[in-house]
Scaffold this motif. Structure first.
Motif, PDB file in Angstrom:
ATOM      1  N   ARG A 185      53.073  22.114  62.581  1.00 49.76           N
ATOM      2  CA  ARG A 185      54.463  22.578  62.644  1.00 49.76           C
ATOM      3  C   ARG A 185      54.551  24.100  62.722  1.00 49.76           C
ATOM      4  N   GLY A 186      53.397  24.754  62.665  1.00 47.75           N
ATOM      5  CA  GLY A 186      53.379  26.204  62.744  1.00 47.75           C
ATOM      6  C   GLY A 186      53.817  26.892  61.476  1.00 47.75           C
ATOM      7  N   GLY A 187      53.791  26.174  60.335  1.00 55.23           N
ATOM      8  CA  GLY A 187      54.264  26.760  59.077  1.00 55.23           C
ATOM      9  C   GLY A 187      53.155  27.115  58.119  1.00 55.23           C
ATOM     10  N   LEU A 188      51.921  27.184  58.604  1.00 59.48           N
ATOM     11  CA  LEU A 188      50.780  27.473  57.736  1.00 59.48           C
ATOM     12  C   LEU A 188      50.664  28.979  57.531  1.00 59.48           C
ATOM     13  N   SER A 189      50.757  29.416  56.270  1.00 61.08           N
ATOM     14  CA  SER A 189      50.709  30.845  55.988  1.00 61.08           C
ATOM     15  C   SER A 189      50.096  31.075  54.614  1.00 61.08           C
ATOM     16  N   GLU A 190      49.904  32.336  54.286  1.00 58.64           N
ATOM     17  CA  GLU A 190      49.354  32.688  52.978  1.00 58.64           C
ATOM     18  C   GLU A 190      50.306  32.271  51.860  1.00 58.64           C
ATOM     19  N   GLU A 191      51.594  32.350  52.131  1.00 62.00           N
ATOM     20  CA  GLU A 191      52.596  31.955  51.140  1.00 62.00           C
ATOM     21  C   GLU A 191      52.477  30.474  50.782  1.00 62.00           C
ATOM     22  N   PHE A 192      52.120  29.645  51.777  1.00 59.68           N
ATOM     23  CA  PHE A 192      51.965  28.205  51.549  1.00 59.68           C
ATOM     24  C   PHE A 192      50.892  27.947  50.493  1.00 59.68           C
ATOM     25  N   PHE A 193      49.733  28.588  50.626  1.00 61.46           N
ATOM     26  CA  PHE A 193      48.628  28.357  49.693  1.00 61.46           C
ATOM     27  C   PHE A 193      48.933  28.927  48.310  1.00 61.46           C
ATOM     28  N   ILE A 194      49.587  30.083  48.252  1.00 66.98           N
ATOM     29  CA  ILE A 194      49.934  30.671  46.951  1.00 66.98           C
ATOM     30  C   ILE A 194      50.925  29.785  46.203  1.00 66.98           C
ATOM     31  N   THR A 195      51.936  29.299  46.935  1.00 62.31           N
ATOM     32  CA  THR A 195      52.943  28.423  46.311  1.00 62.31           C
ATOM     33  C   THR A 195      52.307  27.136  45.800  1.00 62.31           C
TER      34      THR A 195
END
Length: 717
Positions: A185-195
């Motif tokens: 979905r193109g939503g993979l980011s550093e914020e995803f892993f931190i959250t």
């Protein structure tokens, strides 16, 4: 009549729409499917899954796979994971946690390594589809766990390894699923892993730090409301599953964590555990297994050669990957073939987590219909194979355990253990009976005897009826744990001779009695009832004051005098203390002589239990007050005493309950008097009158002096 016939035909139109009829049919399947399969020596689980295939929408379409079925199915899988966490031997898990990590790595990476190239280069799928399908091979659901639980081998190291590995690999796969979906979905980011990381930490802290404290408080405040305990536990399970879903994990992870969080507060032999297992194994878990079968689409077989190729390939890769993981674990840790079978059987079945991964991938257009249908066939095949392997291996391990028990000294008395529970008041029986049910040998056929001694006076008959009526409720309490119990109400002029007589007549091995009330001055001069019981009862004697529910104790602090290992009753009381520590999942801190410590350690080894045991050399019994430095408020303080004239007797042991009351008033405590041969008993109603002991008189004068002093202090302005 025609109207009735018309209504009957309408009710039986397929798929069935009447909730009453649907529920009745499912109950009949739960009842008869395992019975039918047993005639062919097949696990009952297979019968439930196959029945689901037949009645499901992809079979004869008798029952629709609607929201009600989905609800009960969800409860069932959560129940399986919760019971797995609840029954997990935490001591063994901590001891072998590194082994669980290694098995978790094997059962995750080996199917992934085998599955990815097969899907990528043989079946021809792209990277996302191949990697997601390969990660599906790594998942497994403990579908066959009820088999090991029912056969009583859930404490085996192979089960602990597999359950620990299950939670690790399923968590890893579900995180991979979240990552792949985010990538697609193109939503993979550093914020995803931190959250995700912070959410998991907060969830773990809440479950392991907050929930146990709330549960302990609830069990204490609602101690008499046993049914409320079960409702509370269910609420914790489903709330934990909900929180797990909120942070991005599957609900099964939350249910398993709830089991771990409540593990120490729900002993294996408790009535609450019996209720949890009974309702789950009778209703919710069979519902889940039927629902698994309802997902299977037999028509896939006729859908063309590609569907068959995909289904066969997926099933073969799933079985081979899990078998290699079990084989590798067996050889690294030198386990037996049967233990390898348990590991493969438990980890080889694919159901809830597998279906969750594939359905999410299918809905996201990452996977096609062939993978979906092939996975459904894979679920059926792996569940059948794992059930067969698990039952065969579990039975083999059970036979080995029984054979080992035949040569153990515990087996010699297992069918003759007789425990008597007696108290001065009916309200004290509940905690004493709970203790008896926890430490009772599960292989003993003898019932627990609930004894009440009624004074032999003019109101004796009336008091007998009242006593029996009050004690009848405790029969129900014992029955809730599937332990037999009977009530004996006897007449005697004093409690000591009544207890001693019944203990001899029933050939009791252990007498559990309540703590004496505060002594009056007259008792100190002429001899109190407790002293009479200690002298008269020549059995192992446990004198108990349980200030709080046993499940709230965090440690057992054991104090034993020198030469305690030479007493005749040493083996029995040691077995009971070890069994209590095992049931409560608490460590034992033993203060005593090194010779007693060695004998205690040998007994732990012979029993083959996994408990934490720590020894501290202690011989300064003249300074008994020093124990105040070692005993904490949430400890169970167990003091081993001895009768006058026995080999481990010391003068400091006289009136021990006075000292414990003085220095450890709010702490739960047990005084143990080991069995001693040659204790003289008599029928004289005045046998407790004893003017000779000087120390008793000194205690009396001390009490009188204190009373006079307090009186004059109050008079002063």
């Amino acid at each position: 009549m025609q109207q009735i016939f018309h209504n009957l035909i309408k009710e039986f139109q397929l798929p069935l729409s009447s909730p009453v009829l649907i529920f009745s049919l499912i109950l009949l399947i739960i009842l008869f499917a395992p019975i039918a399969l047993k005639r062919f020596n097949l696990p009952g689980i297979i019968g439930l899954i196959v029945s689901g295939v037949i009645i499901g929408p992809k079979g004869l379409d008798i029952i629709a796979n609607d929201s009600a079925i989905h609800l009960f199915s969800t409860i069932g899988i959560l129940y399986i994971m919760f019971i797995a966490g609840l029954e997990l031997d935490l001591q063994q898990f901590k001891k072998h946690r590194n082994k669980s990590l290694i098995f978790g790595a094997f059962t995750f990476f080996l199917p992934l390594i085998i599955g990815y190239p097969v899907c990528r280069y043989i079946l021809g799928y792209d990277f996302n589809a191949s990697f997601l399908t390969a990660s599906m091979f790594a998942t497994h659901t403990l579908v066959s766990y009820p088999i090991v639980s029912k056969l009583g081998v859930s404490k085996n190291i192979s089960v602990a390894l597999t359950v620990g590995g299950t939670i690790l690999t399923d968590t890893a796969v579900l995180i991979i699923l979240a990552v792949i979906l985010g990538k697609s979905r193109g939503g993979l980011s550093e914020e995803f892993f931190i959250t995700l990381g912070i959410s998991i930490l907060l969830f773990s802290a809440f479950m392991f730090l907050v929930i146990p404290r709330i549960a302990k408080w609830f069990f204490q405040k609602m101690e008499s409301e046993k049914h409320a305990h079960y409702i509370f536990v269910l609420a914790v399970v489903f709330f934990a599953a909900f929180l797990s879903q909120v942070i991005g994990l599957e609900p099964i992870i939350g249910a398993f964590v709830a089991g771990l969080a409540l593990n120490k507060l729900i002993p294996e032999s408790s009535a609450l555990m019996n209720r949890i297992e009974f309702i789950g194994n009778s209703l919710f878990i069979p519902f889940f297994l039927i629902a698994v079968g309802m997902q299977v689409n037999i028509k896939v077989i006729t859908a063309g050669p590609m569907a068959l190729v995909v289904a066969g390939t997926l099933s073969l890769v799933a079985i081979v990957g899990k078998w290699l993981a079990a084989w590798s674990t067996q050889h690294i840790f030198k386990l037996s073939k049967d233990q390898r079978g348990i590991i493969f059987g438990l980890s080889g079945s694919h159901a809830a987590a597998t279906l969750a991964v594939i359905l999410v991938g299918y809905e996201a257009k990452i996977l096609d219909e062939n993978i979906l249908n092939g996975t459904i066939i894979l679920i059926l095949i792996t569940c059948i194979v794992s059930s067969l392997v698990t039952e065969r291996s579990a039975k083999a391990i059970l036979i080995q355990n029984e054979t080992r028990d035949l040569v153990s000294e515990e087996k010699e008395t297992s069918n003759r253990e007789n425990i008597i529970v007696t108290a001065s008041k009916a309200i004290k029986f509940e905690k004493l009976l709970e203790l008896a049910l926890l430490i009772k040998n599960k292989k003993s056929d003898e019932p627990v005897t609930i004894l009440s001694v009624v004074p032999n006076n003019e109101a004796a008959e009336e008091n007998i009826l009242k006593s029996r009526n009050k004690l009848h409720e405790f029969i129900t309490m014992a029955s809730a744990t599937e332990v037999k119990a009977n009530i004996i109400t006897t007449l005697d002029h004093n409690a000591a001779s009544g207890i001693a007589r019944v203990a001899k007549e029933s050939m009791a091995d252990l007498v559990i009695t309540s703590w004496p009330n505060r002594a009056r001055m007259l008792d100190l001069f002429i001899g109190e009832k407790m002293e009479g019981i200690i002298r008269s009862v020549d059995k192992n004697l446990f004198i108990c004051r349980l200030s709080a529910p046993l499940v709230t104790n965090k440690r057992i602090v054991l104090a034993s005098p020198p030469l305690a290992e030479l007493e005749k009753g040493f083996d029995l009381w040691v077995r009971k203390v070890i069994r209590l520590a095992e049931e409560l999942t608490v460590p034992i801190f033993h203060y005593g002589h090194t010779h007693t410590h060695s004998a205690f350690k040998q007994k732990i080894h012979k029993m083959g239990v996994n408990i934490s045991y720590f020894h501290h050399n202690f011989e300064d019994w003249d300074n008994f007050v020093s124990f105040t430095r070692f005993v904490k408020p949430e400890d169970l303080f167990v003091v081993v005493s001895a009768r006058n004239g026995s080999v481990s007797y010391m003068g400091v042991q006289d009136h021990l309950h006075y000292k414990l009351d003085k220095y450890f008033e709010q702490i739960s405590k047990i005084i143990i008097f080991p069995k001693q041969e040659g204790v003289l008993t008599g029928d004289d109603n005045y046998e407790e009158i004893n003017l000779s002991p000087l120390n008793r008189s000194l205690d009396a004068f001390e009490l009188v002096g204190k009373s006079i002093k307090d009186f004059f202090n109050k008079k002063q302005p």
